[in-house]
Design an enzyme around this catalytic site. Structure first.
Site, PDB file in Angstrom:
ATOM      1  N   TYR A   8      41.955  51.077  46.074  1.00 34.62           N
ATOM      2  CA  TYR A   8      41.433  49.959  45.094  1.00 34.62           C
ATOM      3  C   TYR A   8      41.596  50.541  43.571  1.00 34.62           C
ATOM      4  O   TYR A   8      42.418  51.554  43.693  1.00 34.62           O
ATOM      5  CB  TYR A   8      39.920  49.599  45.252  1.00 34.62           C
ATOM      6  CG  TYR A   8      39.481  48.415  44.528  1.00 34.62           C
ATOM      7  CD1 TYR A   8      40.069  47.124  44.226  1.00 34.62           C
ATOM      8  CD2 TYR A   8      38.238  48.426  43.846  1.00 34.62           C
ATOM      9  CE1 TYR A   8      39.688  46.386  43.564  1.00 34.62           C
ATOM     10  CE2 TYR A   8      37.679  47.259  43.236  1.00 34.62           C
ATOM     11  CZ  TYR A   8      38.403  46.293  43.000  1.00 34.62           C
ATOM     12  OH  TYR A   8      38.017  45.268  42.206  1.00 34.62           O
TER      13      TYR A   8
ATOM     14  N   LYS B 237      42.032  44.358  48.164  1.00 34.60           N
ATOM     15  CA  LYS B 237      40.797  43.721  48.050  1.00 34.60           C
ATOM     16  C   LYS B 237      40.331  43.274  49.480  1.00 34.60           C
ATOM     17  O   LYS B 237      39.110  43.569  49.782  1.00 34.60           O
ATOM     18  CB  LYS B 237      41.049  42.582  47.323  1.00 34.60           C
ATOM     19  CG  LYS B 237      39.951  41.878  46.381  1.00 34.60           C
ATOM     20  CD  LYS B 237      39.619  42.855  44.970  1.00 34.60           C
ATOM     21  CE  LYS B 237      38.686  42.377  44.248  1.00 34.60           C
ATOM     22  NZ  LYS B 237      38.603  42.950  42.950  1.00 34.60           N
TER      23      LYS B 237
ATOM     24  N   GLU C  40      42.042  36.198  42.297  1.00 34.75           N
ATOM     25  CA  GLU C  40      42.481  37.542  41.959  1.00 34.75           C
ATOM     26  C   GLU C  40      43.461  37.915  41.061  1.00 34.75           C
ATOM     27  O   GLU C  40      44.307  37.572  40.987  1.00 34.75           O
ATOM     28  CB  GLU C  40      42.576  38.427  42.999  1.00 34.75           C
ATOM     29  CG  GLU C  40      42.755  40.031  42.719  1.00 34.75           C
ATOM     30  CD  GLU C  40      41.239  40.728  42.389  1.00 34.75           C
ATOM     31  OE1 GLU C  40      41.204  41.724  41.808  1.00 34.75           O
ATOM     32  OE2 GLU C  40      40.323  40.019  42.629  1.00 34.75           O
TER      33      GLU C  40
ATOM     34  N   THR D  77      37.959  36.337  29.634  1.00 33.87           N
ATOM     35  CA  THR D  77      37.428  35.897  30.779  1.00 33.87           C
ATOM     36  C   THR D  77      36.505  36.733  31.357  1.00 33.87           C
ATOM     37  O   THR D  77      35.288  36.255  31.751  1.00 33.87           O
ATOM     38  CB  THR D  77      38.630  35.710  31.924  1.00 33.87           C
ATOM     39  OG1 THR D  77      39.140  36.810  31.962  1.00 33.87           O
ATOM     40  CG2 THR D  77      39.613  34.565  31.358  1.00 33.87           C
ATOM     41  N   ALA D  78      36.485  38.034  31.336  1.00 32.47           N
ATOM     42  CA  ALA D  78      35.518  38.718  31.937  1.00 32.47           C
ATOM     43  C   ALA D  78      34.257  39.220  30.943  1.00 32.47           C
ATOM     44  O   ALA D  78      33.191  38.816  31.371  1.00 32.47           O
ATOM     45  CB  ALA D  78      36.093  40.342  32.140  1.00 32.47           C
TER      46      ALA D  78
END
Length: 574
Positions: free
Chosen positions: A114, A187, A258, A317-318
């Site tokens: 990741y 993911k 994602e 967005t985050a």
């Protein structure tokens, strides 16, 4: 249950003795399939029954013995990308062994499969590409969407989870075209290793809508569509075709969005979240893990949540997702909704979100009125930058999701520490080179008083006789549990209440009062954490009438039973 891999050669099932696989294939066909290959763990009897005699060394080794061997091989790899490629090759060779290794060393290997290593792997995807994994959907051939999604051989009830990307906003490295398929595979690997989501019941998908990355377009090895990224109505129609077709084919599957770009991520989630079981990890998962860290930090600070002033540097967005979820927590604790919103100040690419700026739809509700800014002391008239906001607002919480390396400077942090006894500072941008600050500096500048969480992993910091463990706000602490919970109760959709429940459950696993304590738990206990998060998600879904399956009187056992274990199934030669 079919597997999506040549079901005419094998078929999985379970009975009172556990999982089994009926194998119709023989010889090299068995060894060539990562889904059924057990390598040197095949017993002598099974080797005879499956025509493997002479195709394997004589010795029979247990799964535990195999794990010791492959872990030594993993450790011998010279760098992080080599380790990623080694694990990728193992995934293509022996799926159970791959997941068993990952689960056994989850904390060590998470940065490999990741973030941050996967970012480098994605950038070089077309050069190391060997074996396709996932479904590739092209905007130039929308008529093939249904055939492509069905090509893996799943039946309607055989799929629990689809992870999909259009690769425009990959980690901190942006548009990566078709190479983004690797983030969906990574993911899903975390979903399986961390929460036991069955690896045969998932599907990675990349939506190839072109790329604006000129380096890729001019690379002869690039494997994606060679044109600029398609936008507008044609893009929206393609997304609609994917969503409706995926739901028609696999009505029980949750869709996980994602690494979509900022212009699309929020509006796609908003369009489909009320009609489908769908989840955006960059918005909702990030929000959940950061809010969990904030809840732990607020408790450790001794200052009640309603008394905090929060600045979000990087209100995309985050960042807005974090603010929205924390605001929900405030409201659930009794604050008025408008009053809760007034505790937030967000900064975008043109400074403070305020009246008169051109903002995205999701940013508009967070804009400050011009009347609120009268009397502010500014470095440059008409400009409302981070230093100006800190000087005038005097925040107690500073969140960084800007990808602006070093933007939390020493003067700003020292100013914050001057009026706040326990400043909460979270430089969340990743990879590491884009972090707003590094923990060792933050601890030094605040004389060990800062409560810190980061987006990338950092080693512990020693200062003035105390060892400070740095919490990594890694989405892997929440998204596997959210997915497991939604799958277990067959949630009809993912609500904000379920996301808030996940954050609260995660926050409850730590006690950050001790000096130097981390604000989030260690990755080493990820499976237990995922189960706890899943239980909270199920409870929230049931309370909101969104659960379509009742887990009965013992939900703990039901969640445990739902978690796939990386063990070799019993082989039945058919």
């Amino acid at each position: 249950m079919t597997t999506g891999f040549q079901p005419n050669e094998f078929q999985f099932g379970s009975d009172g003795s556990g999982e089994f696989v009926k194998v119709m294939a023989r010889g090299y066909q068995v060894l060539a399939s990562p889904v059924i290959n057990q390598g040197s763990a095949f017993s002598r009897t099974t080797r005879e029954e499956l025509g493997l005699e002479g195709l394997l060394p004589t010795g029979v080794m247990s799964l535990e013995g195999q794990l010791q061997r492959v872990y030594r091989q993993y450790q011998a790899q010279p760098d992080s990308l080599s380790k990623y490629l080694f694990l990728n090759a193992m995934h293509d060779r022996n799926e159970v062994l791959y997941f068993a290794l990952l689960a056994a060393h989850i904390e060590e290997m998470m940065p490999i499969v990741y973030t941050p290593t996967i970012g480098q792997a994605i950038e070089e995807y077309s050069h190391w590409y060997q074996r396709p994994r996932g479904v590739f959907l092209s905007i130039d051939e929308p008529e093939t969407v249904e055939r492509s999604l069905a090509a893996m051989g799943h039946q309607p009830d055989d799929l629990d989870l689809i992870v999909v990307t259009d690769s425009e906003g990959i980690l901190g490295i942006g548009d990566q075209g078709v190479g983004g398929v690797a983030i969906t595979v990574g993911k899903l690997a975390v979903y399986t290793a961390a929460a036991g989501v069955h690896p045969h019941r998932v599907m990675p998908v990349v939506l190839d809508t072109g790329t604006d990355n000129l380096k890729l377009l001019n690379d002869e090895a690039y494997l994606g569509a060679r044109h600029a990224r398609v936008r507008g109505e044609r893009y929206d129609d393609f997304i609609e075709e994917f969503v409706t077709t995926a739901h028609k084919l696999y009505p029980k599957a949750m869709i996980h969005w994602e690494d979509f770009g900022a212009a699309n991520a929020t509006r796609i989630l908003a369009k489909y979240r009320n009609d489908y079981c769908t989840f955006n990890d960059d918005i909702q998962g990030t929000a959940a893990v950061v809010v969990a860290a904030l809840m732990a930090a607020i408790k450790a600070s001794g200052t009640p949540l309603p008394e905090h002033r929060i600045v979000v540097h990087g209100a995309g967005t985050a960042g807005i997702g974090i603010a929205s979820l924390l605001r929900r927590v405030m409201v659930e604790e009794g604050m008025d909704a408008d009053e809760a919103r007034s505790h937030f100040w967000g900064l975008g690419s043109r400074g403070l979100l305020r009246e008169g700026l051109k903002l995205r739809d999701f940013q508009q509700p967070w804009a400050r009125a011009s009347s609120e800014l009268k009397g502010w002391k500014l470095d440059i008239k008409g400009h409302y930058e981070l230093a100006d906001v800190i000087r005038n607002v005097k925040p107690t919480i500073l969140i960084g999701s800007s990808a602006q390396a070093g933007s939390f400077t020493e003067p700003l942090v020292r100013e914050m520490a001057g009026y706040c006894d326990r400043p909460i500072i979270m430089p969340l941008s990743n990879p590491t080179r884009k972090a707003e600050a590094i923990p060792s500096d933050l601890i030094s500048w605040t004389k060990g008083r800062a409560l810190i969480a980061t987006g990338s992993p950092f080693d512990p910091v020693s200062f003035d006789g105390t060892r400070y463990r740095i919490a990594q706000a890694n989405n892997a602490l929440v998204f596997p549990g959210i997915g497991l919970g939604a799958i277990a109760c067959r949630a009809s959709r993912i609500s904000e209440g379920m996301i808030a429940a996940a954050a609260t459950a995660l926050a409850s696993t730590v006690n950050a009062h001790a000096k130097g304590a981390a604000l989030l738990p260690s990755m080493s206990s990820l499976r237990a954490i995922s189960a706890k998060v899943a239980l909270a998600v199920v409870a929230a879904a049931q309370n909101q009438g969104l659960a379509t399956v009742d887990l009965g009187s013992n939900p703990v056992q039901a969640i445990y039973d739902a978690m796939w274990q990386p063990r070799y199934p019993r082989v039945i030669a058919a």
